[in-house]
Scaffold this active site. Structure first.
Site, PDB file in Angstrom:
ATOM      1  N   GLY A   1       4.897   0.439  -3.628  1.00 48.43           N
ATOM      2  CA  GLY A   1       4.571  -0.421  -3.777  1.00 48.43           C
ATOM      3  C   GLY A   1       3.185  -0.973  -4.458  1.00 48.43           C
ATOM      4  O   GLY A   1       2.942  -1.876  -4.991  1.00 48.43           O
TER       5      GLY A   1
ATOM      6  N   ARG B   1      20.700  -7.174   2.961  1.00 47.81           N
ATOM      7  CA  ARG B   1      21.421  -7.949   2.191  1.00 47.81           C
ATOM      8  C   ARG B   1      22.784  -9.545   2.226  1.00 47.81           C
ATOM      9  O   ARG B   1      22.240  -9.363   2.048  1.00 47.81           O
ATOM     10  CB  ARG B   1      22.698  -6.933   0.862  1.00 47.81           C
ATOM     11  CG  ARG B   1      22.252  -6.225   0.263  1.00 47.81           C
ATOM     12  CD  ARG B   1      22.847  -5.129  -0.921  1.00 47.81           C
ATOM     13  NE  ARG B   1      22.007  -4.409  -1.417  1.00 47.81           N
ATOM     14  CZ  ARG B   1      22.768  -3.904  -2.818  1.00 47.81           C
ATOM     15  NH1 ARG B   1      24.195  -4.032  -3.173  1.00 47.81           N
ATOM     16  NH2 ARG B   1      22.705  -3.527  -3.624  1.00 47.81           N
TER      17      ARG B   1
ATOM     18  N   LYS C   1      -5.902   2.739   3.063  1.00 52.45           N
ATOM     19  CA  LYS C   1      -4.875   2.027   3.397  1.00 52.45           C
ATOM     20  C   LYS C   1      -6.365   0.522   2.835  1.00 52.45           C
ATOM     21  O   LYS C   1      -6.191  -0.735   2.021  1.00 52.45           O
ATOM     22  CB  LYS C   1      -4.393   1.233   4.458  1.00 52.45           C
ATOM     23  CG  LYS C   1      -4.011  -0.224   4.010  1.00 52.45           C
ATOM     24  CD  LYS C   1      -2.610  -0.001   5.415  1.00 52.45           C
ATOM     25  CE  LYS C   1      -1.819   0.750   5.342  1.00 52.45           C
ATOM     26  NZ  LYS C   1      -0.687   0.489   6.756  1.00 52.45           N
TER      27      LYS C   1
ATOM     28  N   HIS D   1      21.280  12.572   1.110  1.00 55.50           N
ATOM     29  CA  HIS D   1      21.376  12.120  -0.437  1.00 55.50           C
ATOM     30  C   HIS D   1      21.092  12.949  -1.577  1.00 55.50           C
ATOM     31  O   HIS D   1      22.151  12.755  -2.330  1.00 55.50           O
ATOM     32  CB  HIS D   1      19.878  11.101   0.024  1.00 55.50           C
ATOM     33  CG  HIS D   1      20.112  10.136   1.200  1.00 55.50           C
ATOM     34  ND1 HIS D   1      18.934   9.790   1.169  1.00 55.50           N
ATOM     35  CD2 HIS D   1      20.864  10.200   1.458  1.00 55.50           C
ATOM     36  CE1 HIS D   1      18.651   8.528   2.033  1.00 55.50           C
ATOM     37  NE2 HIS D   1      20.179   9.053   2.134  1.00 55.50           N
TER      38      HIS D   1
ATOM     39  N   ARG E   1      -1.351  -6.551   7.013  1.00 57.78           N
ATOM     40  CA  ARG E   1      -0.936  -7.267   8.485  1.00 57.78           C
ATOM     41  C   ARG E   1      -2.408  -6.671   8.943  1.00 57.78           C
ATOM     42  O   ARG E   1      -3.231  -6.176   8.269  1.00 57.78           O
ATOM     43  CB  ARG E   1      -0.468  -5.791   9.024  1.00 57.78           C
ATOM     44  CG  ARG E   1       0.943  -6.098   8.774  1.00 57.78           C
ATOM     45  CD  ARG E   1       1.805  -4.412   9.598  1.00 57.78           C
ATOM     46  NE  ARG E   1       3.362  -4.365   8.523  1.00 57.78           N
ATOM     47  CZ  ARG E   1       4.126  -3.312   9.731  1.00 57.78           C
ATOM     48  NH1 ARG E   1       3.887  -3.422  10.659  1.00 57.78           N
ATOM     49  NH2 ARG E   1       5.236  -3.188   9.231  1.00 57.78           N
TER      50      ARG E   1
ATOM     51  N   LYS F   1      19.885  -1.283   4.847  1.00 60.37           N
ATOM     52  CA  LYS F   1      20.034  -2.526   3.511  1.00 60.37           C
ATOM     53  C   LYS F   1      21.175  -2.926   3.457  1.00 60.37           C
ATOM     54  O   LYS F   1      21.073  -4.039   2.651  1.00 60.37           O
ATOM     55  CB  LYS F   1      19.804  -1.305   2.054  1.00 60.37           C
ATOM     56  CG  LYS F   1      18.418   0.028   2.387  1.00 60.37           C
ATOM     57  CD  LYS F   1      18.594   0.308   1.045  1.00 60.37           C
ATOM     58  CE  LYS F   1      16.968   1.255   1.085  1.00 60.37           C
ATOM     59  NZ  LYS F   1      16.659   2.575  -0.540  1.00 60.37           N
TER      60      LYS F   1
ATOM     61  N   TYR G   1       3.826   3.829  -1.693  1.00 58.67           N
ATOM     62  CA  TYR G   1       4.629   4.440  -2.896  1.00 58.67           C
ATOM     63  C   TYR G   1       4.593   3.921  -3.868  1.00 58.67           C
ATOM     64  O   TYR G   1       4.612   3.628  -5.197  1.00 58.67           O
ATOM     65  CB  TYR G   1       5.093   5.851  -2.218  1.00 58.67           C
ATOM     66  CG  TYR G   1       5.799   6.468  -3.315  1.00 58.67           C
ATOM     67  CD1 TYR G   1       4.607   7.437  -3.888  1.00 58.67           C
ATOM     68  CD2 TYR G   1       6.915   6.693  -4.279  1.00 58.67           C
ATOM     69  CE1 TYR G   1       5.130   8.358  -4.865  1.00 58.67           C
ATOM     70  CE2 TYR G   1       6.803   7.330  -4.832  1.00 58.67           C
ATOM     71  CZ  TYR G   1       5.582   8.442  -5.555  1.00 58.67           C
ATOM     72  OH  TYR G   1       6.091   9.973  -6.662  1.00 58.67           O
TER      73      TYR G   1
ATOM     74  N   THR H   1       0.850  -0.958   0.381  1.00 54.84           N
ATOM     75  CA  THR H   1       0.350   0.040  -0.212  1.00 54.84           C
ATOM     76  C   THR H   1       1.047   1.199  -0.234  1.00 54.84           C
ATOM     77  O   THR H   1       0.366   2.796   0.443  1.00 54.84           O
ATOM     78  CB  THR H   1      -0.872   0.226   1.378  1.00 54.84           C
ATOM     79  OG1 THR H   1       0.097   0.015   2.345  1.00 54.84           O
ATOM     80  CG2 THR H   1      -1.868  -1.024   1.158  1.00 54.84           C
TER      81      THR H   1
END
Length: 313
Positions: A17, A143, A45, A271, A36, A139, A15, A13
């Site tokens: 997805g 991995r 949602k 970023h 969930r 992240k 951005y 639900t």
């Protein structure tokens, strides 16, 4: 001919997805959506989930707090695509995927796992500024867990979401283009890479059965969308037939401004600094451990930046 696959989308639900679910269904895949049980009274949602169901997706109830429910959900599918949001700094949403990795390992049937990345390649960001480095480090933890568990994977590096970067002409805190003034980051000539979010989802789903991308990183680098900020601004100026007034923010001034922000803002601005001052998206070549999406899948007619900008007219 596209091979039909059973796909589970986690974070459906959100951005990205929502777009992954749509792309999976459009690709003819049997699509399962994890949700969930503790949805509460989140009507938006719920309506999103029901729209998925109306389009042919299967809703699967499971919780990150219930390991067995995750295992049972994973057992239903061949491929798991996670689109859990990583923008909520300090909330460690990304690390929820460690529980998903455990479930995939126990289930033992998944042919490919695509964790939630979809941005800057975290393996290139060990030098990243704090606090934004936290997301990259998390992240990389995911991995490592995937690879330690010998789970087949594909990592997706999609670079800059067009909605967040192109719309605001690459200016932090702006998502619509100005008709008067633009602030350039540095000299505005550092190249970045911009990708329409629906195209990201299309490339992601296209790669799920491709042996060329197994245990590799899929870099989405559409050649016509490898542009500097000045070039993005130039496309907009051509569309509106007007030259914008331009100012410039030097790198040292940008870092000073950043230090005065709160934790989440500092992370986001960090970023921007790496992308538009250092060129972190384009300062390396794709090696043997990666493939480029637009070369592998030329049949996907990706949205060009100049076309993307027309929606703001």
């Amino acid at each position: 001919m596209v091979h039909e696959t059973k796909v589970l989308v986690v974070g459906a639900t959100g951005y990205m997805g929502k777009r992954v679910v749509k792309a999976s269904l459009a690709g003819g895949h049997t699509t399962y959506v994890l949700h969930r049980p503790e949805i509460g009274v989140d009507i938006e949602k719920l309506q999103t989930l029901l729209s998925f169901k109306a389009d042919g997706a299967h809703l699967v109830e499971a919780s990150f707090d219930d390991h067995q429910s995750l295992v049972e959900a994973v057992k239903l599918v061949d491929v798991v695509v996670s689109a859990i949001s990583g923008v909520h700094f300090r909330s460690h949403h990304i690390l929820l995927q460690l529980k998903l990795v455990q479930a995939i390992k126990e289930a033992g049937n998944v042919k490919r796992f695509m964790p939630s990345e979809f941005g800057i390649d975290p393996s290139k960001m060990s030098h990243a500024l704090e606090p934004g480095r936290e997301t990259f480090d998390e992240k990389m933890r995911v991995r490592k867990a995937i690879e330690d568990a010998n789970i087949p994977f594909t990592y997706v590096s999609a670079n800059c979401f067009a909605g967040y970067f192109v719309g605001g002409l690459c200016q932090p805190g702006k998502i619509t283009p100005s008709w008067e003034l633009v602030s350039l980051l540095g000299d505005g000539n550092v190249k970045a890479i911009f990708v329409d979010e629906d195209d990201i989802a299309a490339y992601t789903i296209r790669t799920i059965n491709d042996p060329c991308t197994l245990n590799k990183t899929l870099y989405i680098r559409p050649p016509e969308n490898i542009l500097s900020q000045r070039q993005v601004v130039g496309h907009w100026e051509k569309l509106i037939n007007k030259v914008l007034e331009k100012t410039s923010i030097a790198g040292e001034n940008f870092l000073t401004i950043m230090k005065g922000m709160d934790h989440a803002q500092q992370a986001g601005l960090g970023h921007y600094y790496h992308i538009f001052y250092e060129g972190c998206l384009t300062n390396f070549d794709i090696g043997d451990d990666g493939e480029e999406a637009s070369e592998l899948y030329p049949e996907i007619n990706y949205v060009r930046v100049d076309e993307y900008l027309k929606r703001y007219l």
